[in-house]
Design a protein around this motif. Structure first.
Motif, PDB file in Angstrom:
ATOM      1  N   LEU A   1      -0.038  13.524   5.259  1.00  0.00           N
ATOM      2  CA  LEU A   1      -1.161  13.123   4.406  1.00  0.00           C
ATOM      3  C   LEU A   1      -1.278  14.113   3.257  1.00  0.00           C
ATOM      4  O   LEU A   1      -1.356  15.328   3.481  1.00  0.00           O
ATOM      5  CB  LEU A   1      -2.464  13.117   5.220  1.00  0.00           C
ATOM      6  CG  LEU A   1      -3.779  13.047   4.448  1.00  0.00           C
ATOM      7  CD1 LEU A   1      -3.897  11.729   3.677  1.00  0.00           C
ATOM      8  CD2 LEU A   1      -4.982  13.184   5.401  1.00  0.00           C
TER       9      LEU A   1
ATOM     10  N   LEU B   1      -5.123  11.887  -0.859  1.00  0.00           N
ATOM     11  CA  LEU B   1      -5.483  11.144   0.362  1.00  0.00           C
ATOM     12  C   LEU B   1      -4.523   9.991   0.632  1.00  0.00           C
ATOM     13  O   LEU B   1      -4.896   8.990   1.244  1.00  0.00           O
ATOM     14  CB  LEU B   1      -6.931  10.614   0.285  1.00  0.00           C
ATOM     15  CG  LEU B   1      -8.038  11.612  -0.041  1.00  0.00           C
ATOM     16  CD1 LEU B   1      -9.405  10.955   0.087  1.00  0.00           C
ATOM     17  CD2 LEU B   1      -7.966  12.836   0.849  1.00  0.00           C
ATOM     18  N   LYS B   2      -3.262  10.133   0.198  1.00  0.00           N
ATOM     19  CA  LYS B   2      -2.245   9.110   0.470  1.00  0.00           C
ATOM     20  C   LYS B   2      -1.370   9.559   1.637  1.00  0.00           C
ATOM     21  O   LYS B   2      -1.110  10.759   1.798  1.00  0.00           O
ATOM     22  CB  LYS B   2      -1.374   8.886  -0.761  1.00  0.00           C
ATOM     23  CG  LYS B   2      -2.109   8.190  -1.908  1.00  0.00           C
ATOM     24  CD  LYS B   2      -1.170   7.983  -3.090  1.00  0.00           C
ATOM     25  CE  LYS B   2      -1.888   7.251  -4.231  1.00  0.00           C
ATOM     26  NZ  LYS B   2      -0.995   7.064  -5.391  1.00  0.00           N
TER      27      LYS B   2
ATOM     28  N   GLU C   1      -7.759   5.000   8.151  1.00  0.00           N
ATOM     29  CA  GLU C   1      -8.965   5.258   7.338  1.00  0.00           C
ATOM     30  C   GLU C   1      -9.879   6.302   7.980  1.00  0.00           C
ATOM     31  O   GLU C   1     -10.556   7.060   7.286  1.00  0.00           O
ATOM     32  CB  GLU C   1      -9.710   3.929   7.140  1.00  0.00           C
ATOM     33  CG  GLU C   1     -10.786   3.969   6.075  1.00  0.00           C
ATOM     34  CD  GLU C   1     -12.164   4.249   6.657  1.00  0.00           C
ATOM     35  OE1 GLU C   1     -13.021   4.755   5.908  1.00  0.00           O
ATOM     36  OE2 GLU C   1     -12.378   3.981   7.855  1.00  0.00           O
TER      37      GLU C   1
ATOM     38  N   THR D   1      -8.820   9.826   6.741  1.00  0.00           N
ATOM     39  CA  THR D   1      -9.249  10.170   5.374  1.00  0.00           C
ATOM     40  C   THR D   1     -10.756  10.402   5.326  1.00  0.00           C
ATOM     41  O   THR D   1     -11.232  11.241   4.565  1.00  0.00           O
ATOM     42  CB  THR D   1      -8.863   9.056   4.374  1.00  0.00           C
ATOM     43  OG1 THR D   1      -9.355   7.810   4.857  1.00  0.00           O
ATOM     44  CG2 THR D   1      -7.383   8.997   4.168  1.00  0.00           C
TER      45      THR D   1
END
Length: 496
Positions: free
Chosen positions: A95, A100-101, A117, A120
């Motif tokens: 990550l 935040l990819k 999700e 993140t």
């Protein structure tokens, strides 16, 4: 020394990775391939509270978290530390801590999957206005990933070595709703312009991040480490406050509030979101005293001069310092020290406009008295327990007897202010306690959870509920009181 080329390879940005890609595959297909390694992610080792540095190069540029072991690595190009780690240990899911990819290495394709999700959100929690408005209206327990239950906001802070003096202040401020609500929404302060090279705004950013972690209802664990916040404190205070050395909670509170006020664009005349919550004002009457060794007739002559007449000034305050009566030096007849007690209203008499107190400076002595002009929505009391001399620090163990609700401060206002100030009744919402010896003691805090009306005691990572009657038996050091804004606004205190 790392060459420029080598540094360039380590710091490759997301769109510059030089990993070869099979010919014929479209860029969109490459971007969102289904990843077969998502089940290898180990959420129990993920900890985003620490500084975002590569564990090998110690660089903060383009850092990725390995989601299998939790370690941080730089870059994702062919010769980068993240790429090497993925090949060596067959850890594939990473990550980017900034964008935040998610990426799969060494194949180097972006993973887009809704099941990630929650990761993140732990790294960067966000709050809607609707969520914020409901924080104080319910007391729902949430379950962390490790199985422990917790109340958002009532969360332990890790004592890294000797930083509990800062932890209790951060926990106290995070439970003041208007200040909390301001920092939960990053949009409120991200647009504040600061001079080039100003590092003080780092305090605002880190305090906002810590606030969002403390109130996050989807944490993986039921405690938070204030590591990044405290590193900003060490940097911005020029090492006056440290992680490894015990400090004074009142000194830290004073510095932190003034530093936040300045970093938020506040000045002596311009208010900030912090001063709107805590700032009141007082009237100070000051009179110069003749030197005590002078003959009586000279004293009388000097007192007639203009410079020895009483002067009046007005000043703002962020907290009020309350002085304790001197503790007894001798033991009682049973050879035991009596722990003295004093009612809160006795030490509040300092602000009734009549009580005079002598203040000594290196050259001159002054007699001062104080009277309050304006009361803030949240009032902070600092009870002066420590006195320093040339040799050591002494602690006054006097217990202050105080009610937890319904403290009316109208009598400490000037006559004009008594007419204009509509609400003067306060309820306790936070109580910081110092236990033990002056230089090696420990701090803990009692906090009111507004949604349930219950009191909790927080000491480092430990969180326990506590009866309100027990709070008044402690050696209170810092207190935060909330003003009732109308007659019906009785803060929900269970058992008070």
């Amino acid at each position: 020394m790392v060459s420029v080329k080598r540094e360039r390879e380590l710091d490759l940005d997301d769109d510059e990775a030089t990993v070869p890609v099979k010919v014929g595959r479209s860029s969109e297909d490459r971007r969102s391939r289904h990843c077969p390694y998502l089940d290898t992610i180990n959420r129990s080792v993920l900890d985003f509270d620490f500084e975002k540095l590569c564990s090998i190069s110690l660089s903060h540029i383009n850092v990725y978290a390995c989601l299998i072991c939790g370690k941080y690595f730089q870059g994702r190009g062919l010769k980068s530390h993240a790429y090497t780690h993925s090949v060596q240990f067959t850890h594939h899911v990473f990550l980017n801590l900034h964008t935040l990819k998610f990426y799969c290495l060494p194949d180097n394709y972006e993973i887009i999957d809704s099941s990630l999700e929650d990761i993140t959100y732990v790294l960067k929690p966000t709050f809607t206005r609707q969520h914020i408005s409901g924080l104080d209206k319910q007391g729902k327990l949430y379950r962390a990933y490790d199985g422990t239950t917790y109340l958002p906001g009532i969360v332990g802070l890790n004592n890294i070595k000797a930083n509990d003096y800062a932890n209790v202040v951060l926990q106290a401020l995070s439970n003041v709703p208007p200040l909390r609500n301001y920092f939960l929404e990053e949009e409120n302060y991200c647009g504040i312009r600061r001079p080039p090279g100003d590092i003080m705004f780092l305090l605002v950013q880190r305090f906002g991040e810590l606030m969002r972690k403390l109130w996050n209802p989807r944490n993986f664990k039921a405690h938070v480490s204030p590591h990044e916040m405290l590193q900003a404190v060490v940097l911005c205070s020029k090492k006056n406050f440290q992680i490894t050395k015990q400090g004074d909670a009142v000194d830290f509170l004073s510095w932190f509030m003034n530093a936040l006020h300045g970093a938020l664009g506040g000045t002596k005349k311009k208010p900030s979101s912090l001063t709107k919550v805590f700032q009141g004002s007082m009237r100070i009457f000051s009179k110069k005293l003749p030197h005590p060794d002078l003959p009586p007739e000279e004293k009388v002559a000097l007192l007639l001069k203009e410079e020895y007449q009483e002067e009046m000034s007005e000043s703002t305050f962020l907290f009020l310092t309350l002085d304790l009566p001197t503790a007894p030096l001798y033991k009682d007849e049973k050879e035991q020290l009596i722990i003295p007690q004093v009612p809160l209203f006795n030490i509040l008499a300092k602000f009734n406009g009549n009580t005079e107190k002598e203040y000594k400076t290196y050259k001159e002595n002054f007699l001062k008295r104080f009277q309050l002009l304006k009361l803030p929505p949240y009032l902070i009391f600092c009870i002066k327990r420590f006195t320093k001399n040339n040799f050591f620090v002494e602690k006054n163990p006097t217990i202050v007897n105080f009610p937890i609700t319904n403290v009316d401060l109208r009598e400490y206002l000037t006559e004009e202010a008594q007419v204009t100030e509509k609400n003067t009744t306060y309820d306790l919402v936070a109580n910081v306690v110092h236990d033990g010896k002056p230089t090696e003691g420990a701090y803990r805090i009692h906090v009111l959870h507004h949604g349930t009306g219950k009191w909790y005691e927080l000491q480092d990572l430990q969180v326990t509920d506590i009866l309100p009657q027990m709070i008044t038996l402690s050696e209170a050091y810092i207190q935060i009181w909330k003003r009732r804004e109308n007659e019906d606004d009785t803060t929900n205190h269970t058992g008070a």
